[in-house]
Design an enzyme around this catalytic site. Structure first.
Site, PDB file in Angstrom:
ATOM      1  N   ASP A   1       3.450  58.899  35.878  1.00  0.00           N
ATOM      2  CA  ASP A   1       2.518  58.930  37.013  1.00  0.00           C
ATOM      3  C   ASP A   1       2.151  57.490  37.373  1.00  0.00           C
ATOM      4  O   ASP A   1       2.446  56.554  36.636  1.00  0.00           O
ATOM      5  CB  ASP A   1       1.264  59.736  36.672  1.00  0.00           C
ATOM      6  CG  ASP A   1       0.443  59.090  35.570  1.00  0.00           C
ATOM      7  OD1 ASP A   1       1.033  58.730  34.538  1.00  0.00           O
ATOM      8  OD2 ASP A   1      -0.778  58.921  35.741  1.00  0.00           O
TER       9      ASP A   1
ATOM     10  N   HIS B   1      10.468  61.227  31.931  1.00  0.00           N
ATOM     11  CA  HIS B   1       9.579  61.653  33.018  1.00  0.00           C
ATOM     12  C   HIS B   1       9.018  60.428  33.749  1.00  0.00           C
ATOM     13  O   HIS B   1       8.177  59.696  33.204  1.00  0.00           O
ATOM     14  CB  HIS B   1       8.442  62.453  32.371  1.00  0.00           C
ATOM     15  CG  HIS B   1       7.473  63.075  33.321  1.00  0.00           C
ATOM     16  ND1 HIS B   1       7.754  64.213  34.035  1.00  0.00           N
ATOM     17  CD2 HIS B   1       6.198  62.721  33.651  1.00  0.00           C
ATOM     18  CE1 HIS B   1       6.690  64.547  34.756  1.00  0.00           C
ATOM     19  NE2 HIS B   1       5.734  63.649  34.543  1.00  0.00           N
TER      20      HIS B   1
ATOM     21  N   ASP C   1      15.499  65.809  26.278  1.00  0.00           N
ATOM     22  CA  ASP C   1      15.646  64.718  27.247  1.00  0.00           C
ATOM     23  C   ASP C   1      15.770  65.298  28.650  1.00  0.00           C
ATOM     24  O   ASP C   1      16.841  65.306  29.240  1.00  0.00           O
ATOM     25  CB  ASP C   1      16.870  63.864  26.885  1.00  0.00           C
ATOM     26  CG  ASP C   1      16.934  62.601  27.748  1.00  0.00           C
ATOM     27  OD1 ASP C   1      15.901  62.239  28.341  1.00  0.00           O
ATOM     28  OD2 ASP C   1      18.017  61.997  27.811  1.00  0.00           O
TER      29      ASP C   1
ATOM     30  N   GLU D   1       7.952  61.630  28.211  1.00  0.00           N
ATOM     31  CA  GLU D   1       7.434  60.684  29.203  1.00  0.00           C
ATOM     32  C   GLU D   1       7.651  59.259  28.689  1.00  0.00           C
ATOM     33  O   GLU D   1       8.119  59.046  27.561  1.00  0.00           O
ATOM     34  CB  GLU D   1       5.936  60.950  29.477  1.00  0.00           C
ATOM     35  CG  GLU D   1       5.429  60.157  30.666  1.00  0.00           C
ATOM     36  CD  GLU D   1       4.225  60.767  31.388  1.00  0.00           C
ATOM     37  OE1 GLU D   1       3.777  61.859  30.996  1.00  0.00           O
ATOM     38  OE2 GLU D   1       3.744  60.126  32.347  1.00  0.00           O
TER      39      GLU D   1
HETATM   40  O1  9MR Z   1      -0.784  59.605  25.604  1.00  0.00           O
HETATM   41  C1  9MR Z   1      -1.671  60.670  25.981  1.00  0.00           C
HETATM   42  C2  9MR Z   1      -1.732  61.685  24.871  1.00  0.00           C
HETATM   43  O2  9MR Z   1      -2.301  61.100  23.730  1.00  0.00           O
HETATM   44  C3  9MR Z   1      -2.518  62.900  25.321  1.00  0.00           C
HETATM   45  O3  9MR Z   1      -2.452  63.892  24.320  1.00  0.00           O
HETATM   46  C4  9MR Z   1      -1.956  63.424  26.642  1.00  0.00           C
HETATM   47  C5  9MR Z   1      -2.697  64.646  27.183  1.00  0.00           C
HETATM   48  O4  9MR Z   1      -3.989  64.352  27.534  1.00  0.00           O
HETATM   49  O5  9MR Z   1      -1.980  62.412  27.616  1.00  0.00           O
HETATM   50  C6  9MR Z   1      -1.204  61.293  27.283  1.00  0.00           C
HETATM   51  O6  9MR Z   1      -1.359  60.326  28.262  1.00  0.00           O
HETATM   52  C7  9MR Z   1      -0.772  60.548  29.528  1.00  0.00           C
HETATM   53  C8  9MR Z   1      -1.857  60.298  30.544  1.00  0.00           C
HETATM   54  O7  9MR Z   1      -2.836  61.282  30.459  1.00  0.00           O
HETATM   55  C9  9MR Z   1      -1.344  60.188  31.980  1.00  0.00           C
HETATM   56  N1  9MR Z   1      -0.225  59.291  32.062  1.00  0.00           N
HETATM   57  C10 9MR Z   1       0.854  59.582  31.145  1.00  0.00           C
HETATM   58  C11 9MR Z   1       0.371  59.550  29.720  1.00  0.00           C
HETATM   59  C12 9MR Z   1       1.520  59.771  28.737  1.00  0.00           C
HETATM   60  O8  9MR Z   1       2.000  61.063  28.733  1.00  0.00           O
END
Ligand code: 9MR
Length: 632
Positions: free
Chosen positions: A216, A548, A596, A605
C-alpha cells in the site's frame, strides 16, 4: 476495479466478510494465482499438506556459503538411517562426500528431515550442488563475496519506494522507473496538502516525501521510524564496531540521486524519510503540539494495481499517538548524532524535534492508536508504549548525555530485562522497539559507567545466546522459535531482527558462534527452508517474485514490473490472515504457510520494516567477510 479491502485485523472471518461486502468475489481474488504459470515446475518429494510445490528435497542456501564458514543443509526424507551426500562442482565432478545426520521430525514443517554438513570444503566456485539419493539441490556458490550485491539491492528498495520524487531510470532501469507519486501535481495535491480533522481540529499539512510503507502507499510513523533507525544503525555499526568499514555505504556507492554530495549515501536515503517524519509532527500552536500524527494514507483502500502517481484517493492524516511521537523522538535523536559531522544545522533540527517530541509524549503518555483504524491503511495499533519510551530515552541519552534521559533509561522497568528487550517467542518489531535502544546502548560510546554498559551488553549476549541455541536446535538453522511454534505476520523480519541481535553480539565479543548463527539465518531465508524458497527477489533459483505491491504488480498486469531485486517477502504466517492464503494454505505447518501470490498479502507482502533488517544484515555479512582481507 472493485475496491480492494486489504488489511483486515486478525480475524479472518471478518476479512472474508469485508472483502465480499466490497464486491470482491473470493474466486476473483484467487484467480491470478491459479492462472499464473511460473514455469518453475515442482518435483515435490514430500507429501504436500497444502499443495506446496517444493522442488528438490535437498535444501541449501541458493545464493551460497562463505568459503571459511559453516555449510549446512537439510534433506526431507522418510529414511531414518543416515544417507550419503555428494558435493559436485558445476562440471559434475565429485568434490566431497559424507553421510547425513537424522534429525527426526522438524516441528516447523512436520516433516522428517536429516541434515548434512560440508563445512570442510573451502574451494571457491559457482554452480555447486549436493546430491542425496539421486535428488539434486539447487546450485550455489562457495566464496567470500556473497552479500555485497544484496546489501546494495536491499538498500535500493528504499529509493524505489520513495514518495514525492520521480524514480529515475538511470538509477533503477527503465522498467522500474516511474513518475513521482503523491506530489503537488497529484490528485488532491497528493501529500502536500492533507487534511487533519479530529476533535475540533481542522487544518491541512504538507506531509510529502518519505517512503511508501509496503504494497500500500500509506506512510506510518511507527513503521517509518524503526525502518529509518535500522538504516541509520547499519551505518552506525560501521562507526562503533572494531574493524568494521563503512566504505560500501559511503558517498557515491549506492543508488540514490544525492550521490556525490559529500554525505554517506545511506544517510541520504535515511534523510528522505527523516524529513517526512519531521513533517508528521503537530506544529506549535495546534492542540497536541509536538506529538506526531500516527499515520497518513488513502481515505479508502485503492485497487490493484495502482501506480503511486495514478492514485485518485484523497489522503488523510490520522490522530497523533504516543507511540508515533516516541518513535519520532528516537529516530530524530539518532539522526542528530549521525548528521552532526555532515550537516550540523540539520542535526540541530533533528535534535530539537526529538526533544519536543519527548516532552509532548511525557505530557500525553496514553494516546493510543486503535488497532481497528484500518480503512484505507494499516492500523499499527499499539497500547503498550513502555518500549517506545525506553527506546526514545536511550537515543536521546546517547546523543545528549543528559541526566533526564539517562534516568529515564535506568529507571525503566524494561532496563536489563532481556525477555522484554528481546522477546524470544518473537523478535523486536514496530510494536516491540525497546531492543533497538538496548542495542545502541550496548554499542554506541556514552556516559554509561563501566558496570552499566557491561550490564546492557550482557542483555544483548544473553539474547543472542538464546537465538543461537534456537538456530542450533532447528534442522533448518533458523534463529526463530516463535511462541507456540506459530509463525507471525512478517516472520522473515523476525528472523532477521534476531540476526541483528546475533550480529551485534558478534561485534561485541568476536565469538564465531554468533556470526555462524547469522549465516544459518541467511541459509534459511535464501532457500534452506521447508519450502525450498528464497524469500528475496532476484536471489536464488526459486525466489519470491510476486509479492503484494501496487506498482510491482506484474502478476496482474504484464506491463508492470515484478518486484525489484532485493525485495524481501514477509514469509510464512500461521495466521493466514488473507483470503488467498487462507484458501490455498489451509492446514499448513507453520513454516509452510506461505505462497508467492500477489494477493496473499498476509504472507507475501513487502515493506520497509522488513527490508531494513535485511539491509542491516547483508551489510554486516559483506563487511565481516572483508574484515580479514583488511587486516594488515
Ligand atoms: O507488519 C504488520 C503486522 O505486524 C500486522 O500483524 C499486520 C496486520 O495489522 O499489519 C502489518 O503491517 C501492514 C500495515 O498494516 C499496512 N502496510 C503493510 C504492512 C505489512 O503487511
Amino acid at each position: 476495479m472493485a475496491e480492494h479491502v486489504e488489511r483486515i485485523p486478525r480475524a479472518l472471518g471478518a476479512a472474508i466478510a469485508t472483502a465480499v461486502a466490497a464486491g470482491l468475489a473470493l474466486g476473483a481474488l484467487a484467480a491470478p494465482a491459479a492462472g499464473a504459470a511460473d514455469g518453475r515446475t515442482a518435483q515435490g518429494a514430500e507429501k504436500p499438506g497444502p499443495k506446496a510445490h517444493t522442488g528438490s528435497p535437498v535444501r541449501v542456501n541458493q545464493v551460497g556459503y562463505p568459503a571459511h564458514g559453516p555449510k549446512k543443509g537439510t534433506v526431507v526424507t522418510g529414511a531414518t538411517r543416515p544417507l550419503t551426500w555428494t558435493l559436485k562442482a558445476a562440471d559434475g565432478t565429485e568434490r566431497a562426500g559424507g553421510v547425513t545426520t537424522p534429525a527426526g521430525v522438524d516441528p516447523s514443517s512436520r516433516q522428517r528431515v536429516q541434515t548434512f554438513d560440508f563445512s570442510k570444503v573451502t574451494d571457491a566456485g559457482e554452480g555447486y550442488t549436493i546430491t542425496i539419493g539421486g535428488q539434486k539441490s539447487e546450485p550455489f556458490t562457495i566464496g567470500d563475496h556473497l552479500y555485497g550485491a544484496l546489501r546494495d539491492d536491499s538498500l535500493a528498495y528504499f529509493y524505489h519506494n520513495r514518495s514525492g520524487i520521480k524514480i529515475d531510470k538511470d538509477l533503477v532501469g527503465a522498467r522500474h522507473a516511474r513518475p513521482a507519486g503523491h506530489d503537488k501535481a497529484a490528485a488532491h495535491g497528493g501529500d502536500t496538502d492533507v487534511p487533519f480533522r479530529w476533535h475540533g481540529s481542522d487544518y491541512r499539512r504538507n506531509v510529502s516525501g518519505g517512503w511508501y510503507d509496503a504494497g500500500d502507499q500509506g506512510k506510518y510513523v511507527v513503521n517509518g521510524g524503526i525502518s529509518v533507525a535500522q538504516l541509520m544503525s547499519a551505518y552506525e555499526r560501521t562507526r562503533t564496531t572494531q574493524g568494521a568499514s563503512g566504505d560500501a555505504l559511503s558517498d557515491g556507492k549506492l543508488r540514490v540521486p544525492e550521490r556525490g554530495n559529500g554525505v554517506p549515501d545511506i544517510l541520504d536515503e535515511a534523510r528522505w524519510e527523516m524529513d517526512f517524519l519531521m513533517r508528521m509532527q503537530v506544529p506549535q500552536g495546534k492542540p497536541y503540539a509536538g506529538m506526531a500524527f500516527h499515520k497518513m494514507h488513502d481515505k479508502k483502500w485503492t485497487g490493484f494495481p495502482t501506480r503511486p502517481d495514478q492514485d485518485k484517493q484523497p489522503r488523510v492524516l490520522r490522530p497523533p499517538s504516543t507511540a508515533a511521537t516516541l518513535n519520532l523522538a528516537a529516530a530524530a535523536a539518532q539522526c542528530a548524532r549521525l548528521f552532526q559531522p555532515y550537516d550540523p544545522d540539520y542535526a540541530a533540527r533533528c535534535l530539537e524535534t526529538a526533544r519536543t517530541a519527548w516532552a509532548a509524549a511525557k505530557k500525553h503518555p496514553k494516546m493510543f492508536a486503535s488497532d481497528k483504524d484500518s480503512i484505507g491503511g494499516g492500523a499499527y495499533g499499539d497500547r503498550h508504549v513502555g518500549d517506545e519510551f525506553y527506546w526514545a530515552a536511550a537515543e536521546l541519552f546517547l546523543t545528549t548525555g543528559e541526566d533526564t534521559y539517562r534516568t529515564a533509561v535506568l529507571r525503566s522497568p524494561l532496563h536489563g530485562d532481556v525477555d522484554a528487550l528481546f522477546p524470544r517467542g518473537g523478535a523486536l518489531s514496530w510494536s516491540a522497539t525497546a531492543g533497538l535502544g538496548a542495542l545502541d546502548l550496548a554499542t554506541v560510546p556514552s556516559k554509561l559507567d563501566r558496570e552499566q554498559r557491561a550490564a546492557v551488553r550482557a542483555t544483548v549476549t544473553k539474547a543472542a545466546d538464546r537465538y543461537a541455541s534456537d538456530s542450533a536446535k532447528s534442522a533448518y538453522g533458523v534463529p526463530y522459535a516463535p511462541k507456540g511454534g506459530k509463525y507471525e505476520w512478517g516472520s522473515n523480519s523476525q528472523v532477521l531482527n534476531n540476526m541483528v541481535v546475533l550480529a551485534t553480539a558478534d561485534g561485541l565479543t568476536g565469538e564465531p558462534r554468533y556470526r555462524d548463527a547469522v549465516r544459518r539465518g541467511m541459509d534459511y531465508l535464501l532457500g534452506g527452508n521447508p519450502l525450498n524458497q528464497s524469500y528475496v527477489t532476484g536471489y536464488g533459483e526459486r525466489d519470491s517474485h510476486r509479492q503484494h505491491h501496487r506498482f510491482w504488480a506484474h502478476q496482474i498486469d504484464a506491463k508492470l514490473p515484478s518486484p525489484a531485486r532485493g525485495s524481501l517477502a514477509g514469509g510464512p504466517n500461521s495466521g493466514l490472515e488473507d483470503p488467498v492464503s487462507a484458501k490455498k494454505l489451509k492446514g499448513c505447518a507453520p513454516a509452510m504457510c506461505y505462497t508467492d501470490d500477489i494477493m496473499a498479502f498476509s504472507t507475501n507482502e513487502i515493506t520497509i520494516n522488513w527490508n531494513a533488517p535485511l539491509a542491516w544484515v547483508s551489510s554486516y555479512l559483506d563487511d565481516v567477510e572483508h574484515m580479514s582481507e583488511r587486516r594488515p
